[in-house]
Design a protein around this motif. Sequence first.
Motif, PDB file in Angstrom:
ATOM      1  N   GLN A   1     -38.732   4.554   6.266  1.00  0.00           N
ATOM      2  CA  GLN A   1     -38.561   5.739   7.103  1.00  0.00           C
ATOM      3  C   GLN A   1     -38.105   6.894   6.220  1.00  0.00           C
ATOM      4  N   VAL A   2     -38.748   8.027   6.397  1.00  0.00           N
ATOM      5  CA  VAL A   2     -38.377   9.230   5.647  1.00  0.00           C
ATOM      6  C   VAL A   2     -38.357  10.395   6.624  1.00  0.00           C
ATOM      7  N   MET A   3     -37.254  11.172   6.585  1.00  0.00           N
ATOM      8  CA  MET A   3     -37.138  12.358   7.417  1.00  0.00           C
ATOM      9  C   MET A   3     -37.118  13.582   6.514  1.00  0.00           C
ATOM     10  N   LEU A   4     -38.056  14.481   6.760  1.00  0.00           N
ATOM     11  CA  LEU A   4     -38.110  15.730   6.015  1.00  0.00           C
ATOM     12  C   LEU A   4     -37.078  16.696   6.586  1.00  0.00           C
ATOM     13  N   PRO A   5     -36.618  17.678   5.806  1.00  0.00           N
ATOM     14  CA  PRO A   5     -35.643  18.638   6.327  1.00  0.00           C
ATOM     15  C   PRO A   5     -36.245  19.479   7.450  1.00  0.00           C
ATOM     16  N   LYS A   6     -35.381  20.140   8.181  1.00  0.00           N
ATOM     17  CA  LYS A   6     -35.799  20.950   9.325  1.00  0.00           C
ATOM     18  C   LYS A   6     -36.894  21.949   8.951  1.00  0.00           C
ATOM     19  N   SER A   7     -36.832  22.501   7.731  1.00  0.00           N
ATOM     20  CA  SER A   7     -37.828  23.481   7.297  1.00  0.00           C
ATOM     21  C   SER A   7     -39.225  22.868   7.177  1.00  0.00           C
TER      22      SER A   7
END
Length: 158
Positions: A77-83
């Motif tokens: 699982q990888v979450m990118l930053p809000k941007s």
Amino acid sequence: MKALAFWTLAFVVALTGLSVAQSAEKQDAGPGSAREKLIGAWRLVSMEEPGPDGKVTRITDRKGILIYTRDGHMSVQVMLPKSESGVSNDYVQNGYEASFGGYDVNEVAHTVTHHVQGSVTRGLVGKDLPRVYQFSDVYLILKSARPDEHWSVTWEHY
């Protein structure tokens, strides 16, 4: 009598083959094996990927976890930053990457292949994704084995 001798010989050959296969499997999963080193939870350290200009960029503001279990299961699982929350591609949907399934290790080729059973991007389901692995101190570096993909991901063992 010939039939009995044939079946006895066939049984011995099958048993020998099974014993050799089990020995090779145990040898591959020994204490110093790559498969053994992979097992556990890994924290995302950084990702490197080519930008629109073709230059490789090191990205450190993403969060992620990669898990390999002893019995052959994996999850990433990888979450990118809000941007980057609107980013979508073959692996990422709306800024999030997640898949799970099984895995195999080829220690000769230095590859681990993820057998995707489920993913946030349905196009990956049922695919085998070979990854070239490299161990460096406490880090695991994974790269795509595909010549058209030029990314790498660095993970640190929890």
